[in-house]
Design an enzyme around this catalytic site. Structure first.
Site, PDB file in Angstrom:
ATOM      1  CG  ASP A 186      -0.259  -0.088   2.537  1.00  0.00           C
ATOM      2  OD1 ASP A 186       0.710  -0.877   2.641  1.00  0.00           O
ATOM      3  OD2 ASP A 186      -0.646   0.630   3.478  1.00  0.00           O
ATOM      4  CG  ASP A 226       9.362  -4.032   7.449  1.00  0.00           C
ATOM      5  OD1 ASP A 226       9.070  -3.958   6.237  1.00  0.00           O
ATOM      6  OD2 ASP A 226       8.615  -3.609   8.347  1.00  0.00           O
ATOM      7  CD  GLU A 260       3.908   0.643   7.147  1.00  0.00           C
ATOM      8  OE1 GLU A 260       4.648   0.892   8.104  1.00  0.00           O
ATOM      9  OE2 GLU A 260       3.521   1.516   6.366  1.00  0.00           O
TER      10      GLU A 260
HETATM   11 ZN    ZN Z   1       6.512   2.294   4.425  1.00  0.00          ZN
END
Ligand code: ZN
Length: 491
Positions: A123, A216, A190
């Site tokens: 997203d 991440d 997120e």
């Molecule tokens: Zn981000």
């Protein structure tokens, strides 16, 4: 007598100087020594086209998802990924969670080893109407121009997502087999809470899976991120701050403004916020920030090396310098930001209620309870009700991941093989990432994006004309490919 005092003072000064110098010179570089550059050959045009195509999918997350049914955009994005990565799609198992979050499983040869998970999010934040006209090109056109790929999500976070997919596609095609299982997880929300990632974690927990490492989004590669260090530094987030919004409510008498009380609800609440701003939570060099200074000390210019190597005496000085900038301040303390203030309906009516929200970002070592206690103690006014906001989920800060674990070394090695000229340093992520969801099943969580960025481009994240350099897109693919290959050596 006088001479004796002078001599002993001189002795103390010399001893202190010797200690400082000893500590400074004792620090050896934490950077890996000779690392052989190892970059895969990547088809630049193809990869850039793939990223441009990804940016054309409006995978926008906002709290109004249900109203606008953006779901079809996510479904189309999934089909797009299937079509451009046929080898990956054939080899890896794909599962969908919470409707649009994706989990790919690439089964390893040795199932006794704990899997590694590479995380990114699909997203992007919306482009707000007022800034739309300031974009050089349509924000969802994925335009390639002047050596950049431009579009919402170019930095946050589709270059990582495409980089991971591209690397896996390439390795599968070359017949590479991972030793340990590798998961690719791509949340779809997120930017608005990360429930997709949470659902993936719950599924892994139900399967009794513990992860060796999670990588991440997080730190980038840039100059000037650590004061005094001239070189580009690759920042690896070893921890992230917690999150807590506190609601302050004052009830007033109300009535006509022609005969007001000495202080209205607005005045009471304003004074409380003023006290919170004037009495911030303490600044300290601890956790991931201390890790950073310790890690970089031996490679800093001499004066900084002296300071970073002797925090037992230099900490107050460094603290006073750090807190002068907003970013330095955020790295050292739980920050206080009054973000919402609501009261009053008309100029001649005394408000019966005033309500404010103050957002705190909590450093590792402190908790939501500490924040609430601090707020109550500082405001110290029985007229004000203090409560943790129910609309925004609170989150305690993450634990600090180690820098002496082999998984950190693997990451460090992979960075240096693709970016031979950079320094590597751990640091504290001041925002929130999906990786926090993985805390229950992983001790080694690292937040890093293999993207070189100029400071002027940093402002474009969530802003106008978000863009990434074409060469950096290639490097990100090379990095993920090296990381996955190096994982075969991680014992
Ligand atoms: Zn981000």
């Amino acid at each position: 007598m006088f001479k004796k005092i002078i001599l002993s003072l001189l002795g103390i000064v010399l001893l202190l100087a010797a200690m400082l110098l000893f500590n400074t010179l004792r620090q050896t570089s934490k950077q890996l020594g000779q690392v052989k550059t190892n970059k895969a050959t990547v088809d630049k045009d193809l990869v850039v086209n793939h990223l441009g195509g990804a940016l054309r999918h409006k995978t926008i997350s906002n709290n109004l998802n249900q109203m606008y049914d953006l779901g079809k955009n996510f479904t189309a994005f999934h089909q797009y990924l299937d079509s451009i990565y046929p080898n990956l799609t054939a080899k890896l198992t794909k599962e969908t969670f919470a409707k649009y979050s994706l989990l790919y499983t690439w089964k390893g040869k040795n199932t006794a080893l704990k899997p590694v998970l590479l995380l990114a999010h699909q997203d992007v934040v919306p482009v707000d109407g007022t800034s739309e006209k300031d974009w050089e090109f349509d924000a969802f056109s994925g335009t390639v121009a002047n050596g950049y790929v431009l579009g919402r999500g170019a930095l946050d976070d589709k270059t990582s997502l495409i980089g991971i997919m591209e690397a896996v596609e390439m390795l599968v095609k070359n017949g590479f087999q991972p030793e340990r299982t590798i998961y690719l997880a791509f949340g779809h929300d997120e930017e608005v809470g990360g429930l997709g990632a949470q659902t993936i974690v719950e599924a892994l927990q139900a399967r009794k899976i513990e992860l060796e490492m999670v990588v991440d989004e997080g730190g980038l590669i840039s100059k000037g991120s650590i004061p005094g260090i001239q070189q580009e530094v690759a920042l690896i987030g070893t921890a992230e701050k917690g999150y807590c919004s506190v609601e302050l409510t004052v009830k007033g008498e109300g009535g006509h403004s022609s005969m007001p009380p000495p202080q209205t609800a607005v005045g009471v609440l304003s004074a409380a916020i003023q006290r919170l701003e004037a009495n911030q939570m303490p600044a300290r060099i601890a956790g991931a920030t201390r890790q950073m200074l310790d890690f970089i000390a031996a490679d800093a210019p001499f004066f900084l090396r002296l300071l970073f190597s002797n925090l037992w005496i230099s900490e107050p000085l460094l603290r006073s310098q750090f807190v002068k900038s907003n970013s330095g301040n955020a790295a050292l303390r739980t920050t206080t930001a009054a973000t919402v203030f609501n009261a009053g309906i008309k100029d001649n009516v005394i408000p019966t209620q005033a309500k404010a929200v103050v957002n705190f970002r909590i450093i590792p070592g402190e908790t939501i309870e500490d924040v609430l206690a601090h707020v109550k103690r500082t405001i110290n006014d029985p007229r004000i009700a203090v409560a943790q906001s129910k609309s925004q989920m609170g989150q305690n800060p993450s634990p600090v991941s180690p820098t002496d674990h082999p998984s950190f070394q693997t990451l460090h090695q992979s960075i240096r093989e693709v970016f031979p000229d950079v320094l590597v340093a751990p640091y504290l992520v001041v925002g929130a990432t999906d990786s926090r969801r993985f805390i229950p099943i992983c001790k080694n969580i690292y937040r890093f994006m293999p993207i070189r960025i100029a400071s002027e481009d940093l402002k474009r994240v969530h802003g106008t004309n978000e863009r990434v350099k074409v060469d950096c897109v290639v490097e990100s693919v090379q990095f993920y490919a090296r990381l996955i290959e190096n994982l075969n050596g991680l014992k």
